[in-house]
Structure formats: C-alpha cells, structure tokens
Design a protein around this motif. Structure first.
Motif, PDB file in Angstrom:
ATOM      1  N   PRO A 196       0.807  -1.231   0.000  1.00 21.70           N
ATOM      2  CA  PRO A 196       0.000   0.000   0.000  1.00 21.70           C
ATOM      3  C   PRO A 196       0.838   1.280   0.000  1.00 21.70           C
ATOM      4  O   PRO A 196       0.521   2.211  -0.738  1.00 21.70           O
ATOM      5  CB  PRO A 196      -0.818  -0.128   1.284  1.00 21.70           C
ATOM      6  CG  PRO A 196      -0.973  -1.576   1.480  1.00 21.70           C
ATOM      7  CD  PRO A 196       0.331  -2.181   1.023  1.00 21.70           C
ATOM      8  N   ALA A 197       1.915   1.318   0.802  1.00 17.81           N
ATOM      9  CA  ALA A 197       2.702   2.547   0.862  1.00 17.81           C
ATOM     10  C   ALA A 197       3.294   2.871  -0.508  1.00 17.81           C
ATOM     11  O   ALA A 197       3.262   4.009  -0.973  1.00 17.81           O
ATOM     12  CB  ALA A 197       3.800   2.412   1.903  1.00 17.81           C
ATOM     13  N   ALA A 200       0.619   3.898  -3.011  1.00 17.38           N
ATOM     14  CA  ALA A 200       0.186   5.278  -2.756  1.00 17.38           C
ATOM     15  C   ALA A 200       1.236   6.255  -3.269  1.00 17.38           C
ATOM     16  O   ALA A 200       0.899   7.268  -3.898  1.00 17.38           O
ATOM     17  CB  ALA A 200      -0.049   5.488  -1.264  1.00 17.38           C
ATOM     18  N   LYS A 204       0.737   9.172  -6.046  1.00 19.73           N
ATOM     19  CA  LYS A 204       1.055  10.583  -5.758  1.00 19.73           C
ATOM     20  C   LYS A 204       2.013  11.148  -6.800  1.00 19.73           C
ATOM     21  O   LYS A 204       1.853  12.282  -7.265  1.00 19.73           O
ATOM     22  CB  LYS A 204       1.680  10.710  -4.370  1.00 19.73           C
ATOM     23  CG  LYS A 204       0.659  10.641  -3.243  1.00 19.73           C
ATOM     24  CD  LYS A 204       1.362  10.777  -1.900  1.00 19.73           C
ATOM     25  CE  LYS A 204       0.555  10.131  -0.799  1.00 19.73           C
ATOM     26  NZ  LYS A 204       1.341   9.883   0.403  1.00 19.73           N
ATOM     27  N   ALA A 222      -4.878   1.477  -1.919  1.00 23.51           N
ATOM     28  CA  ALA A 222      -4.073   2.644  -1.560  1.00 23.51           C
ATOM     29  C   ALA A 222      -4.101   3.750  -2.627  1.00 23.51           C
ATOM     30  O   ALA A 222      -4.226   4.928  -2.275  1.00 23.51           O
ATOM     31  CB  ALA A 222      -2.645   2.232  -1.252  1.00 23.51           C
ATOM     32  N   ALA A 225      -7.094   5.884  -2.163  1.00 26.98           N
ATOM     33  CA  ALA A 225      -6.989   6.806  -1.026  1.00 26.98           C
ATOM     34  C   ALA A 225      -6.122   8.004  -1.395  1.00 26.98           C
ATOM     35  O   ALA A 225      -6.436   9.145  -1.045  1.00 26.98           O
ATOM     36  CB  ALA A 225      -6.415   6.079   0.180  1.00 26.98           C
ATOM     37  N   TYR A 245     -14.879   3.800  -2.350  1.00 30.11           N
ATOM     38  CA  TYR A 245     -14.323   5.055  -2.847  1.00 30.11           C
ATOM     39  C   TYR A 245     -15.205   5.708  -3.901  1.00 30.11           C
ATOM     40  O   TYR A 245     -14.804   6.665  -4.549  1.00 30.11           O
ATOM     41  CB  TYR A 245     -12.887   4.838  -3.342  1.00 30.11           C
ATOM     42  CG  TYR A 245     -11.950   4.567  -2.199  1.00 30.11           C
ATOM     43  CD1 TYR A 245     -11.403   5.626  -1.472  1.00 30.11           C
ATOM     44  CD2 TYR A 245     -11.656   3.274  -1.799  1.00 30.11           C
ATOM     45  CE1 TYR A 245     -10.590   5.388  -0.389  1.00 30.11           C
ATOM     46  CE2 TYR A 245     -10.839   3.035  -0.709  1.00 30.11           C
ATOM     47  CZ  TYR A 245     -10.307   4.095  -0.009  1.00 30.11           C
ATOM     48  OH  TYR A 245      -9.498   3.861   1.077  1.00 30.11           O
TER      49      TYR A 245
ATOM     50  N   LEU B 209       1.835   5.513   8.706  1.00 31.30           N
ATOM     51  CA  LEU B 209       1.450   4.897   7.429  1.00 31.30           C
ATOM     52  C   LEU B 209      -0.059   4.953   7.229  1.00 31.30           C
ATOM     53  O   LEU B 209      -0.549   5.395   6.193  1.00 31.30           O
ATOM     54  CB  LEU B 209       1.863   3.428   7.429  1.00 31.30           C
ATOM     55  CG  LEU B 209       3.202   3.018   6.872  1.00 31.30           C
ATOM     56  CD1 LEU B 209       3.283   1.512   6.905  1.00 31.30           C
ATOM     57  CD2 LEU B 209       3.375   3.515   5.458  1.00 31.30           C
ATOM     58  N   VAL B 212      -1.395   8.979   7.658  1.00 35.14           N
ATOM     59  CA  VAL B 212      -0.913  10.081   6.831  1.00 35.14           C
ATOM     60  C   VAL B 212      -0.451   9.615   5.455  1.00 35.14           C
ATOM     61  O   VAL B 212      -0.895  10.120   4.432  1.00 35.14           O
ATOM     62  CB  VAL B 212       0.253  10.829   7.520  1.00 35.14           C
ATOM     63  CG1 VAL B 212       0.711  11.988   6.655  1.00 35.14           C
ATOM     64  CG2 VAL B 212      -0.163  11.306   8.887  1.00 35.14           C
ATOM     65  N   ARG B 213       0.433   8.620   5.424  1.00 37.89           N
ATOM     66  CA  ARG B 213       1.092   8.369   4.158  1.00 37.89           C
ATOM     67  C   ARG B 213       0.172   7.692   3.153  1.00 37.89           C
ATOM     68  O   ARG B 213       0.206   8.022   1.973  1.00 37.89           O
ATOM     69  CB  ARG B 213       2.341   7.511   4.383  1.00 37.89           C
ATOM     70  CG  ARG B 213       3.145   7.364   3.123  1.00 37.89           C
ATOM     71  CD  ARG B 213       4.565   6.974   3.399  1.00 37.89           C
ATOM     72  NE  ARG B 213       5.169   6.445   2.188  1.00 37.89           N
ATOM     73  CZ  ARG B 213       5.992   5.427   2.180  1.00 37.89           C
ATOM     74  NH1 ARG B 213       6.323   4.842   3.310  1.00 37.89           N
ATOM     75  NH2 ARG B 213       6.504   5.006   1.057  1.00 37.89           N
ATOM     76  N   VAL B 214      -0.673   6.749   3.582  1.00 42.27           N
ATOM     77  CA  VAL B 214      -1.484   6.079   2.554  1.00 42.27           C
ATOM     78  C   VAL B 214      -2.809   6.799   2.242  1.00 42.27           C
ATOM     79  O   VAL B 214      -3.091   6.970   1.062  1.00 42.27           O
ATOM     80  CB  VAL B 214      -1.687   4.591   2.910  1.00 42.27           C
ATOM     81  CG1 VAL B 214      -2.634   3.957   1.903  1.00 42.27           C
ATOM     82  CG2 VAL B 214      -0.344   3.870   2.827  1.00 42.27           C
ATOM     83  N   PRO B 215      -3.603   7.372   3.030  1.00 39.32           N
ATOM     84  CA  PRO B 215      -4.054   7.064   4.373  1.00 39.32           C
ATOM     85  C   PRO B 215      -5.309   6.190   4.343  1.00 39.32           C
ATOM     86  O   PRO B 215      -6.353   6.607   3.878  1.00 39.32           O
ATOM     87  CB  PRO B 215      -4.422   8.456   4.913  1.00 39.32           C
ATOM     88  CG  PRO B 215      -4.799   9.236   3.675  1.00 39.32           C
ATOM     89  CD  PRO B 215      -4.269   8.513   2.466  1.00 39.32           C
ATOM     90  N   GLN B 216      -5.193   4.999   4.835  1.00 39.71           N
ATOM     91  CA  GLN B 216      -6.304   4.053   4.938  1.00 39.71           C
ATOM     92  C   GLN B 216      -5.808   2.857   5.739  1.00 39.71           C
ATOM     93  O   GLN B 216      -4.610   2.747   6.018  1.00 39.71           O
ATOM     94  CB  GLN B 216      -6.763   3.563   3.568  1.00 39.71           C
ATOM     95  CG  GLN B 216      -5.673   2.803   2.851  1.00 39.71           C
ATOM     96  CD  GLN B 216      -6.124   2.101   1.582  1.00 39.71           C
ATOM     97  OE1 GLN B 216      -5.583   1.092   1.210  1.00 39.71           O
ATOM     98  NE2 GLN B 216      -7.117   2.638   0.902  1.00 39.71           N
TER      99      GLN B 216
END
Lengths: 360, 306
Positions: A196-197, A200, A204, A222, A225, A245, B209, B212-216
């Motif tokens: 996910p990180a 994401a 971005k 992700a 989000a 979503y 994580l 903030v970073r993903v956020p989910q």
C-alpha cells in the motif's frame, strides 16, 4: 533449552499425526487456495477468497477448503503447495502469475492432486490454467478515462511487466486514444502486487506529474486513497469493486468473479470428470464484471461505455481490432483483423503511441 | 525523456513523508539493540500501531489521540516480547518472529470493520512565515508535526545516548550486562523500558502509514517496512545520525525512482526499482568502514544468577 526441545518434538509429532489423519480421511473433497496477498486486501486476493467462500457455501459438508495468504511468489510458494498436497488436498488453486513454475514443479510430484493456476500459460496432465479477459474491462475503462481527463495525462500503475498487465495497458490506451487523440499514458512499474505505501507513492508521483486519471494494476486500495486525498482525480476499482471510494475518485471498476469457475471445477473433481483445461473467459461469460459507473461520469460517456461493454460481451467488438501498429511502427493488425489468443497471451509489446519501454 | 515534469519541490517534500515511518521504527529498534536486545518483531508492532492508531483516530476524530494510542499499543505488544525474553529467557530471535506473526494476525482481526474508511486528516503544522520562503519553505516547513517529531527524536536519542548518565547506563547494559549487573544496575528493568520504547516508536511509525502516508487501513499494509527498519539499524552501525541518513536516502531514492519512471527516464526500470536498496546499503556500508560494531551483549540472554 531442554523444555524447548521437548516442545519442539511434541509439536512435530502432532504435525505428523494430523497430517496422517487428514490423508486417511477420504470422504470430504479438500480444496486448497494459495493467495499472493492478504484476504483483506480489498482487491485481487479478496475476490479469490470470495470465490472460495462461494465453494464452501455451495457444497456445504461435502467440501473442506483451506487457504494460505500472503505467500511470496517464487520458490517459497512450492513449500506451501507441497504442504497442502501432503495434507490431503484434492484440488489446489494457485492464484498468482508468479506461482507458474512452482505449480508445475509440485504438480509433477503429486500426480493424483489436481492443480489450477491463475493467469499463467503452462499446463500439464494435472495442471489447468484459467484467467479472465481483464483487457475487455480495461477497454471500457480506457474509454471513460480518455473522456474524463482534462490534462490529457493518464497515469497507470503497473505491477510486473507480464503479458496480462501489458494487455491491459494496450487495451485501455487504444480506447482512450480513440475518444481523445491527445491522450498520453504515464506508466510506473511498482514491482509488487501488494504494498500500500508504495502504491500510494506511485499514485502521488503520477498526480504530481499531471495525471488526473489513475488506472492501477496492483491489488490494494491505496491508490484510491491517494487520489481521494489529492481531490479531482479519477480512479477505477481493480479486481474488486472498491465501492467504498465511489462516487469519487472511483468512477467504475473491473470485478473478477471467480465463484462460478471454482464451483464448476470442484464439482468436476468430486465427479471424477476433471480434465486439463485452458479457460479464458471475459465479460460475456460473467468472469469479468464492470462495476457501477457513478454520476461523476457524464451521462453520454456512461452510455458509450455501457454500449462498448455490451458489444464486447456479445462478441460484436474485439478490443484489439485493426488497423493497429506496434510501438515501433511496424504493422500488427490489418483493417478489421482481430488479435488471436496466442498473441494476446504472450503479449510483450506496446501498441503505437505509448511512450516508454517495457522492462525486459 | 521529459525530466522537466518532475517538480523538485514536490519530490523533496514527499521524500520527507516517505522516510518518516521508517525513521520512527528504526530509531525505536536502535534503542532496543543498544540495550542488548534483538527484537525482530518490528513489523508486528508497526502493523499493530497502524491499526490501533487508525481505529482510535476514526472513532475519536482526533489523529493526535490515534498516534498516542498507536504508541501505547506498540509498547503493550512489545512488553509481551519483553516478558518472554527477559523473564522467561525465551530465545529472542524466535520470540521476535512470533511477535511479527502475532501482530499481523491480531491487526487483521482488529481492523476487519475498518477497511475502506477515510481517517480524519492530520493537520499540517502552520509555520507561518517559514512556509513562504521560496523552495526551502515548501520542502521543509509544510509538513505535519510527526515529520519533525521523528527528526527531533533522532537528535534526542543521540543526546540521551552520548550526553546523559542514563544513556551511559543503557549502553553499558548493552555492551556487558554482567558488568552492569555487578555495578548494581537493574539490567532486566532497563531492558524492559528500552523494549517498550522501541514498541512505542514502531507503533507510531505504523500509525503514520495508516493515518498520513497512505491514508487508509489495509491488512498487511506495512508490507515489509519493519524488516527494512531492522536492516537499517545494522547498516547505520547503531548510530542515530546515520539512521536519519539511511531513512531519508531510502525514502528519497524510492520516490525519485518512481518520478524518473513516470517522466520516462531512459534508465532500465529494473535498476530503478532496486536502486533504493542498493544506494542505501552502499552508502551506509562505506560509512561504517570506521570499525563500528554491534553492542557486545546483543541478543544474549541475561539472568541475575549467571
């Protein structure tokens, strides 16, 4: 130390005992599933697990299912499959492309166990392959994406450069280009199915570089989000509906529906009629579903998308219909000609107009 | 190739966000290892913090409370490890691995009803004038509090280890627990505190994580960051300054390689994809040529009767 040793011996003995019991217990058909992500990923693995639950519900006491989640692709998965076979599984579904060679290897050691490998192309006497024509859904997404984008930049998060993913990119691009000749695809390879990180971050980066529509071929929600956070960016659910979503950023989705296939194949094992097969079904057969198109999409675009979906389902339209050239400009399909399954299954080239190179 | 589409300001700004979870987790583990304990459960504590922080933030509407509870959850989980390894003298490697597995399972269970929910957004710190400085302002002064907290924590840990008596005692416990014991220090108690601190840091990193970073919240969302944090501590030779460098390098190269891909750089994608690991290891290995070594008692069990 001594205590630990005793405990270890006891555990091992217990393991052997349960293994033997399972093998001797023959009435129930045991079906195993190997998953690449966690069942709660909200995408790819989630839908395979829904299929597993459908099998349980359909057969009730006749069938027992087991699954192992988050199994890394590659040699490690062989251990998991071997363990399942040793514990008496009659049918094992291995649900990711990277399990292809491990599945073939383990299958050769257990000729009486049936294996089903998702999205691959190697079969054996006891190994079938099955996949869905996700590219049909990608064509519908491409049409919507090409209409929605204002920056004319569509971001695409790829997982691994394998034919399945490349087919999706080409299919989406062809339709997007048709409705919007100025469209450009920016493609990022995440080299993971589930992180996910990283997914994401990829979303971005694409948004920062001007993309206002994001297509993803990775498994988690992700990117949805990240798009929601950015605002004014459109996304599509991947593998699962990702309806949480909707209506924005998720405007539609491709839904994998494995349940009918899993039930059919389990029935075949119970009846003793199982045979090696190569199944590749699409929207028409119901293996690929298109999730509800939300009101964030203009009505005329929605109508066109649904018309394309119906035309693909009936076989009237093939997403890969000529005239089409390969990326290097060489001719691929002549006017009116459609791509054959062999080429699609091994697709390793972009169509004309996509920039960037496929990692080899 | 169109490198002009990469905005260096946004790139550097997202670098700081990408590095923060890793930095928190690695700093916590640094203290644990400096006290002579090897806790391989970072991944499990992170994911528990991620889910606990997410649930509390969603239910209370306050991200700050979420981070606080994530720290508590991480610390509580780590105390389980402390109990096993410090009181019952269980093997640290096995207990740490068990902690990771336990944390992954527990978090999946706790988070079942929280999939697909949007957490309350963590406010950016308002630094007024500073944020208006061209370039530097946008890069350095437009983040949320946690980004700065991670950096402050690194400096505080350096100060604690090298400039305070308590830090000296902690290091003594990690270097030679028998000698520390002979001097009358409570080795087990100090290690309990270090382990809990490590757990709290990992929990906060995890919550960063999910909030903030993903956020989910997604099951298994840490996807290996805890292991990278563990490796980072070793490559950084157990020094806080190098942990910052390593975390920022790793986060930075990762964001940079995605940017280069999107811009269509003419570098094969495989090399780009492996570059964060390669660059971080390379730089830290070169730096650690100065004969720094692991705490001498790292991973060894201690009992007062020995």
């Amino acid at each position: 130390m001594k205590l630990i040793k005793h405990l270890a011996t006891a555990t091992m003995a217990l393991g052997v005992a349960t293994g033997a019991m399972a093998a001797g217990h023959g009435e129930k058909t045991k079906v195993g599933f190997v998953y690449v992500g966690p069942v709660g990923d909200g995408g790819w693995t989630y839908e395979h697990n829904e299929g597993r639950l459908a099998v349980e519900e359909h057969f009730g006491d006749q069938v027992e299912t087991v699954f192992v989640e988050s199994v890394p692709e590659g040699p490690d998965s062989e251990r998991v499959m071997t363990q399942m076979a040793l514990e008496g599984a009659d049918l094992i579904f291995t649900t990711s492309f990277g399990y292809m060679d491990p599945t073939i290897n383990v299958a050769s050691k257990f000729p009486d166990v049936k294996f089903e490998h998702a999205t691959g192309y190697k079969t054996a006497d006891n190994v079938s392959v099955y996949s869905a024509r996700f590219y049909e859904g990608r064509a519908v997404q491409g049409l919507i994406a090409g209409n929605l984008t204002e920056s004319n930049i569509i971001g695409y998060i790829g997982s691994y450069p394998i034919p399945e993913v490349i087919r999706g990119i080409n299919s989406a691009y062809i339709q997007a280009k048709k409705v919007n000749p100025d469209v450009e695809f920016k493609i990022v390879w995440a080299y993971t199915w589930f992180d996910p990180a990283k997914e994401a971050d990829a979303a971005k980066v694409l948004i920062e570089q001007g993309a206002d529509v994001i297509l993803q071929h990775t498994d988690s929600t992700a990117p949805q989000a990240a798009a929601q956070e950015a605002g004014n960016v459109y996304t599509f659910g991947q593998a699962s509906d990702m309806i949480e979503y909707a209506p924005m950023p998720r405007v539609s989705s491709i839904i994998d529906n494995w349940a009918p296939y899993y039930i059919e194949r389990t029935q075949a094992v119970i009846d003793g009629t199982w045979e090696t097969a190569n199944t590749w079904d699409g929207i028409g057969a119901g293996m690929v579903g298109i999730g509800e198109i939300t009101d964030a999409v203009p009505a005329d675009v929605k109508e066109a998308a649904l018309a394309l979906k119906d035309a693909i389902a009936s076989g009237e339209v093939h997403p890969f219909t000529g005239p089409l050239n390969k990326q290097d400009g060489s001719a691929w399909l002549a006017e009116g000609e459609t791509a054959d399954d062999g080429t699609l299954a091994g697709m390793n080239f972009y169509v004309e107009g996509i920039t960037g190179e496929i990692p080899q | 190739m169109d490198l002009s589409s990469i905005n260096p300001v946004l790139l550097l700004a997202s670098l700081m966000v990408a590095a923060t979870p890793l930095l928190f987790a690695a700093l916590g583990e640094l203290i644990v290892e400096r006290a002579g304990v090897l806790n391989l459960g970072v991944e499990g504590m992170m994911i528990t913090g991620a889910v606990a922080g997410f649930i509390i933030a969603v239910e209370s509407g306050s991200p700050a409370l979420g981070f606080l509870c994530a720290a508590i959850a991480g610390a509580l989980l780590s105390l389980l490890f402390a109990l096993l390894t410090q009181v019952f003298l269980a093997n640290q490697v096995a207990s740490g691995l068990a902690l990771t597995l336990f944390g992954l399972g527990l978090s999946a269970l706790l988070g079942r009803d929280y999939v697909g929910i949007k957490p309350p957004s963590t406010p950016k710190l308002d630094l007024g004038m500073l944020a208006d400085i061209p370039f530097v302002g946008r890069v350095l002064f437009t983040h949320d509090l946690m980004v700065y907290l991670a950096l402050v924590l690194a400096i505080a840990i350096w100060f604690f280890l090298h400039r305070t008596r308590a830090g000296l005692i902690l290091r003594a416990v990690g270097e030679n627990h028998d000698a520390a014991h002979a001097l009358g220090y409570k080795v087990v108690l100090i290690r309990f505190a270090a382990i809990a601190f490590g757990g709290a840091c990992a929990g906060v990193g995890g919550a960063y994580l999910s909030l903030v970073r993903v956020p989910q919240w997604t099951e298994g969302m840490t996807a290996g960051i805890g292991w990278i944090a563990l490796a980072l501590v070793v490559f950084a030779s157990w020094k806080p300054g190098r942990v910052i460098l390593g975390a920022y390098l790793f986060g930075g190269v990762n964001v940079l390689q995605l940017n280069l891909q999107a811009a269509g750089a003419a570098i094969p994608v495989e090399y780009l994809a492996m570059s964060p690991y390669l660059v971080t290891i390379l730089v830290l290995v070169i730096m650690s040529a100065d004969r720094s070594r692991a705490p001498a008692s790292l991973g060894r069990p201690f009992h007062a009767s020995n």
